[in-house]
Design an enzyme around this catalytic site. Structure first.
Site, mmCIF file in Angstrom:
data_model
loop_
_atom_site.group_PDB
_atom_site.id
_atom_site.type_symbol
_atom_site.label_atom_id
_atom_site.label_comp_id
_atom_site.label_asym_id
_atom_site.label_seq_id
_atom_site.Cartn_x
_atom_site.Cartn_y
_atom_site.Cartn_z
ATOM 1 N N ASN A 134 0.870 -1.175 0.000
ATOM 2 C CA ASN A 134 0.000 0.000 0.000
ATOM 3 C C ASN A 134 0.907 1.225 0.000
ATOM 4 O O ASN A 134 1.470 1.580 1.029
ATOM 5 C CB ASN A 134 -0.900 -0.037 1.251
ATOM 6 C CG ASN A 134 -1.708 1.241 1.416
ATOM 7 O OD1 ASN A 134 -1.794 2.062 0.494
ATOM 8 N ND2 ASN A 134 -2.312 1.407 2.587
ATOM 9 N N TRP A 135 1.018 1.832 -1.161
ATOM 10 C CA TRP A 135 1.948 2.972 -1.292
ATOM 11 C C TRP A 135 1.412 4.238 -0.627
ATOM 12 O O TRP A 135 2.144 5.209 -0.469
ATOM 13 C CB TRP A 135 2.227 3.267 -2.769
ATOM 14 C CG TRP A 135 3.047 2.238 -3.484
ATOM 15 C CD1 TRP A 135 3.439 1.011 -3.015
ATOM 16 C CD2 TRP A 135 3.592 2.346 -4.800
ATOM 17 N NE1 TRP A 135 4.184 0.363 -3.966
ATOM 18 C CE2 TRP A 135 4.293 1.160 -5.072
ATOM 19 C CE3 TRP A 135 3.550 3.350 -5.788
ATOM 20 C CZ2 TRP A 135 4.955 0.939 -6.297
ATOM 21 C CZ3 TRP A 135 4.199 3.132 -7.009
ATOM 22 C CH2 TRP A 135 4.900 1.935 -7.243
ATOM 23 N N LYS A 136 0.127 4.245 -0.303
ATOM 24 C CA LYS A 136 -0.512 5.440 0.266
ATOM 25 C C LYS A 136 -0.268 6.636 -0.671
ATOM 26 O O LYS A 136 -0.201 6.458 -1.876
ATOM 27 C CB LYS A 136 -0.018 5.679 1.693
ATOM 28 C CG LYS A 136 -0.171 4.411 2.549
ATOM 29 C CD LYS A 136 0.003 4.632 4.020
ATOM 30 C CE LYS A 136 -0.202 3.295 4.738
ATOM 31 N NZ LYS A 136 -0.165 3.433 6.196
ATOM 32 N N HIS A 184 -9.544 1.308 4.531
ATOM 33 C CA HIS A 184 -8.291 1.468 5.288
ATOM 34 C C HIS A 184 -8.555 2.405 6.473
ATOM 35 O O HIS A 184 -9.336 3.347 6.369
ATOM 36 C CB HIS A 184 -7.197 2.034 4.380
ATOM 37 C CG HIS A 184 -5.851 2.006 5.027
ATOM 38 N ND1 HIS A 184 -5.457 2.961 5.934
ATOM 39 C CD2 HIS A 184 -4.833 1.128 4.940
ATOM 40 C CE1 HIS A 184 -4.243 2.664 6.371
ATOM 41 N NE2 HIS A 184 -3.838 1.554 5.783
ATOM 42 N N GLU A 201 -6.967 4.784 7.636
ATOM 43 C CA GLU A 201 -6.737 6.210 7.352
ATOM 44 C C GLU A 201 -7.958 6.823 6.671
ATOM 45 O O GLU A 201 -8.273 7.993 6.871
ATOM 46 C CB GLU A 201 -5.462 6.369 6.506
ATOM 47 C CG GLU A 201 -4.213 6.164 7.363
ATOM 48 C CD GLU A 201 -3.026 5.589 6.620
ATOM 49 O OE1 GLU A 201 -2.982 5.655 5.379
ATOM 50 O OE2 GLU A 201 -2.117 5.064 7.304
ATOM 51 N N GLU A 244 -5.582 -4.852 10.390
ATOM 52 C CA GLU A 244 -4.572 -3.829 10.663
ATOM 53 C C GLU A 244 -4.881 -3.105 11.965
ATOM 54 O O GLU A 244 -5.689 -2.167 11.975
ATOM 55 C CB GLU A 244 -4.531 -2.818 9.518
ATOM 56 C CG GLU A 244 -4.158 -3.424 8.180
ATOM 57 C CD GLU A 244 -3.531 -2.399 7.253
ATOM 58 O OE1 GLU A 244 -2.407 -2.647 6.810
ATOM 59 O OE2 GLU A 244 -4.146 -1.348 7.008
ATOM 60 N N GLY A 278 2.329 2.338 10.682
ATOM 61 C CA GLY A 278 3.276 3.435 10.535
ATOM 62 C C GLY A 278 3.968 3.827 11.830
ATOM 63 O O GLY A 278 4.611 4.867 11.911
ATOM 64 N N SER A 325 3.268 -2.071 10.235
ATOM 65 C CA SER A 325 4.723 -2.138 10.452
ATOM 66 C C SER A 325 5.308 -3.511 10.143
ATOM 67 O O SER A 325 6.257 -3.958 10.789
ATOM 68 C CB SER A 325 5.075 -1.703 11.878
ATOM 69 O OG SER A 325 4.659 -0.371 12.108
ATOM 70 N N GLY A 333 2.834 -1.065 4.213
ATOM 71 C CA GLY A 333 2.884 0.361 3.903
ATOM 72 C C GLY A 333 4.311 0.810 3.664
ATOM 73 O O GLY A 333 4.872 0.655 2.577
ATOM 74 N N GLY A 334 4.933 1.344 4.697
ATOM 75 C CA GLY A 334 6.277 1.912 4.589
ATOM 76 C C GLY A 334 7.278 1.033 3.860
ATOM 77 O O GLY A 334 8.015 1.503 2.986
HETATM 78 P P1 PGA Z 1 2.742 0.350 7.568
HETATM 79 O O1 PGA Z 1 1.281 0.545 6.920
HETATM 80 O O2 PGA Z 1 3.282 -0.947 7.027
HETATM 81 O O3 PGA Z 1 3.513 1.532 7.153
HETATM 82 O O4 PGA Z 1 2.538 0.263 9.060
HETATM 83 C C1 PGA Z 1 0.437 -0.538 6.706
HETATM 84 C C2 PGA Z 1 -0.880 -0.037 6.146
HETATM 85 O O5 PGA Z 1 -1.371 1.006 6.589
HETATM 86 O O6 PGA Z 1 -1.464 -0.673 5.257
#
Ligand code: PGA
Length: 249
Positions: A10-12, A95, A97, A167, A173, A213, A234-235
C-alpha cells in the site's frame, strides 16, 4: 485447505508517476520468482503506468479506494468500472486512514466492497482496532463487528474470493508491530466471525492478511502463523529491496 499467501504493498500518497516507474522497474525482477501473490497499490495517477509496466509479470495492480456508484456526480471519486477498464485487479477498501480522516463508515466500506466485487475487482477489506479499544479489551468485538458490516449482503462464493486485512491502528506506521500471537489470535477471530456468518468452507477459503509495520525483519515470523495468509505493507513497500524481502519472507 491451503490458502495461497498474498502480499500487497500500500503505497498510500507516495510516488509520482516517474518515481513509480523507477520503483516498479526495480521490483519486477526482484519478485519474479515469488511463491505468493504479489500486489502493489499505487495512487490513482500511477495506475495506468503501473498496469502497463507489470503486464506479463507476476505483479497485480490494486487501487487504494473505489467508489460504489458506477458513475455520476461524485467529485473526486473513481468507480470500480473505471478501475476494471484499466486492468486493475484489486482495491483496498476501508483502510483505517480513510475511516479516520475521510469519514469512511462500516456502511460505506460495505458499499465499496460490493461495487468492487460486482465489477470483478477483488476488495482488500481493512479492519482493526485502536489502541484505546485494545486496552479496553474490545478488540474482538470491534473487528468482528467491522467484518460483519463489511460483508453484509455478499454471497458466500464471493466472500471466498476476497481478501481481508487485519490492521491494528496502533501498529500502522508506528514501527510497533502486533506480536505474531496477537495477530494470529485476532485473525482467528475474524475467521470465526466469517464462519458464523457463512460456513466453515467460506471461512477457510478467505485470505486474511496482517498489516501494521510489517517489514523484512518480522515478515517470516508473522507468515509462519497458521491464520496469517499475507501482509498489507505500507512503509516497507516503498523500497523495492525491502518489499521484495517481505514478498520472499
Ligand atoms: P505500515 O502501513 O506498514 O507503514 O505500518 C500498513 C498499512 O497502513 O497498510
Amino acid at each position: 485447505m491451503a490458502r495461497r499467501p498474498i502480499i500487497a504493498g500500500n503505497w498510500k500518497m507516495n510516488m509520482t508517476p516517474s518515481e513509480a516507474e523507477g520503483l516498479i522497474k526495480a521490483l519486477i525482477p526482484l519478485v519474479a520468482d515469488a511463491a505468493c501473490d504479489v500486489v502493489i497499490c499505487p495512487p490513482f495517477v500511477d495506475l495506468p503506468l503501473a498496469v502497463t509496466l507489470t503486464q506479463g509479470t507476476n505483479i497485480a495492480i490494486g487501487a487504494q479506494n473505489v467508489h460504489w456508484a458506477e458513475k455520476g456526480a461524485f467529485t473526486g471519486e473513481i468507480s470500480a468500472t473505471m478501475l476494471k477498464s484499466l486492468g486493475v485487479q484489486y482495491a483496498i477498501v476501508g483502510h483505517s486512514e480513510r475511516r479516520q480522516y475521510f469519514g469512511e463508515t462500516d456502511e460505506t466500506v460495505n458499499k465499496r466492497a460490493c461495487a468492487a466485487l460486482q465489477a470483478g475487482i477483488t476488495p482488500i477489506i481493512c479492519v482493526g482496532e485502536s489502541l484505546a479499544q485494545r486496552e479496553a479489551g474490545e478488540t474482538e468485538n470491534i473487528v468482528s463487528n467491522q467484518t460483519e458490516a463489511a460483508l453484509a449482503g455478499i454471497g458466500a462464493e464471493e466472500v471466498k474470493t476476497l481478501v481481508i486485512a487485519y490492521e491494528p491502528i496502533w501498529a500502522i506506521g508506528t514501527g510497533k508491530t502486533a506480536t505474531k500471537e496477537q495477530a494470529n489470535e485476532t485473525i482467528g477471530c475474524i475467521r470465526a466471525t466469517i464462519e458464523h456468518m457463512f460456513c466453515r468452507d467460506t471461512a477457510q477459503a478467505v485470505r486474511i492478511q496482517y498489516g501494521g509495520s510489517m517489514n523484512p525483519g518480522n515478515a517470516a515470523a508473522l507468515m509462519a502463523m497458521p491464520e496469517i495468509d499475507g501482509g498489507l505493507i505500507g512503509g516497507a513497500s516503498l523500497k523495492a529491496e525491502d518489499f521484495a524481502k517481505v514478498v520472499k519472507y
